[in-house]
Design a protein around this motif. Structure first.
Motif, PDB file in Angstrom:
ATOM      1  N   LEU A 280       5.414  -0.614  -9.804  1.00  0.00           N
ATOM      2  CA  LEU A 280       5.113  -2.006  -9.488  1.00  0.00           C
ATOM      3  C   LEU A 280       4.474  -2.658 -10.703  1.00  0.00           C
ATOM      4  CD1 LEU A 280       3.566  -1.524  -5.937  1.00  0.00           C
ATOM      5  CD2 LEU A 280       5.828  -2.397  -6.464  1.00  0.00           C
ATOM      6  N   PRO A 281       4.565  -3.969 -10.813  1.00  0.00           N
ATOM      7  CA  PRO A 281       3.895  -4.626 -11.931  1.00  0.00           C
ATOM      8  C   PRO A 281       2.384  -4.420 -11.843  1.00  0.00           C
ATOM      9  CG  PRO A 281       5.112  -6.223 -10.595  1.00  0.00           C
ATOM     10  CD  PRO A 281       5.269  -4.899  -9.958  1.00  0.00           C
TER      11      PRO A 281
ATOM     12  N   ILE B 215       2.401  -8.816  -4.269  1.00  0.00           N
ATOM     13  CA  ILE B 215       2.216  -9.145  -2.859  1.00  0.00           C
ATOM     14  C   ILE B 215       3.112 -10.317  -2.460  1.00  0.00           C
ATOM     15  CG2 ILE B 215       0.555 -10.070  -1.202  1.00  0.00           C
ATOM     16  CD1 ILE B 215      -1.477  -8.188  -2.310  1.00  0.00           C
ATOM     17  N   HIS B 216       3.207 -11.334  -3.305  1.00  0.00           N
ATOM     18  CA  HIS B 216       4.017 -12.501  -2.959  1.00  0.00           C
ATOM     19  C   HIS B 216       5.515 -12.170  -2.973  1.00  0.00           C
ATOM     20  CE1 HIS B 216       0.278 -14.771  -4.259  1.00  0.00           C
ATOM     21  NE2 HIS B 216       0.376 -14.894  -2.949  1.00  0.00           N
TER      22      HIS B 216
ATOM     23  N   HIS C 193       0.840  -1.206   0.000  1.00  0.00           N
ATOM     24  CA  HIS C 193       0.000   0.000   0.000  1.00  0.00           C
ATOM     25  C   HIS C 193       0.873   1.253   0.000  1.00  0.00           C
ATOM     26  CE1 HIS C 193      -3.429   2.559   0.787  1.00  0.00           C
ATOM     27  NE2 HIS C 193      -2.748   3.109   1.790  1.00  0.00           N
ATOM     28  N   TYR C 194       1.918   1.266   0.810  1.00  0.00           N
ATOM     29  CA  TYR C 194       2.840   2.406   0.859  1.00  0.00           C
ATOM     30  C   TYR C 194       3.546   2.599  -0.480  1.00  0.00           C
ATOM     31  CZ  TYR C 194       6.872   5.266   2.031  1.00  0.00           C
ATOM     32  OH  TYR C 194       7.826   6.236   2.030  1.00  0.00           O
ATOM     33  N   LEU C 195       4.024   1.512  -1.062  1.00  0.00           N
ATOM     34  CA  LEU C 195       4.704   1.620  -2.356  1.00  0.00           C
ATOM     35  C   LEU C 195       3.771   2.163  -3.423  1.00  0.00           C
ATOM     36  CD1 LEU C 195       6.833  -1.654  -2.376  1.00  0.00           C
ATOM     37  CD2 LEU C 195       7.611   0.686  -1.969  1.00  0.00           C
ATOM     38  N   ASN C 196       2.504   1.769  -3.399  1.00  0.00           N
ATOM     39  CA  ASN C 196       1.529   2.326  -4.330  1.00  0.00           C
ATOM     40  C   ASN C 196       1.300   3.811  -4.056  1.00  0.00           C
ATOM     41  OD1 ASN C 196       0.861   0.164  -6.051  1.00  0.00           O
ATOM     42  ND2 ASN C 196      -0.438  -0.733  -4.474  1.00  0.00           N
ATOM     43  N   ALA C 197       1.266   4.192  -2.773  1.00  0.00           N
ATOM     44  CA  ALA C 197       1.005   5.581  -2.407  1.00  0.00           C
ATOM     45  C   ALA C 197       2.121   6.521  -2.858  1.00  0.00           C
ATOM     46  CB  ALA C 197       0.805   5.697  -0.901  1.00  0.00           C
ATOM     47  N   ILE C 198       3.356   6.040  -2.867  1.00  0.00           N
ATOM     48  CA  ILE C 198       4.467   6.895  -3.308  1.00  0.00           C
ATOM     49  C   ILE C 198       4.754   6.715  -4.794  1.00  0.00           C
ATOM     50  CG2 ILE C 198       5.507   6.972  -1.014  1.00  0.00           C
ATOM     51  CD1 ILE C 198       7.668   5.013  -2.088  1.00  0.00           C
TER      52      ILE C 198
END
Length: 105
Positions: A66-67, A76-77, A57-62
């Motif tokens: 991501l693939p 996620i895995h 979630h944090y990586l998406n927010a910044i």
């Protein structure tokens, strides 16, 4: 049939990925002890189970690249596997601090 880990807020596939990360961490350590062989996978699984979703979630927010989510949950895995490995580095440091503190007593 419902997954028994769901009631604890965990996904079985994420826990397994974290467990695998912990196993890799334990086996890649040069002089691993029995404690590390047992604690690494358990710590990796628990850390991945609870920390992977907030991490993604944090990586998406910044807006970290991501693939795309194609339903396979590869992000996620992969994140769970990495969290499983990194959790052991952190737990190694914590165990070292505790053992030094106990030896001082």
């Amino acid at each position: 049939m419902e997954d028994p880990l769901t009631s604890y807020g965990l996904k079985a596939s994420v826990v397994i990925a974290g467990f695998a990360g912990g196993v890799l961490r334990a086996l890649s350590h040069q002089n691993y002890t029995f404690r590390e062989a047992v604690a690494s996978p358990v710590c990796g699984a628990l850390a991945a189970g609870y920390l992977t979703s907030p991490l993604v979630h944090y990586l998406n927010a910044i807006h970290f690249p991501l693939p795309p989510d194609d339903g396979t949950n590869v992000t996620i895995h992969a994140g769970a596997f990495l969290v499983g490995i990194c959790a052991m580095w952190i737990s190694d440091a914590i165990f070292e601090l505790i053992s030094r503190w106990i030896k001082k007593q």
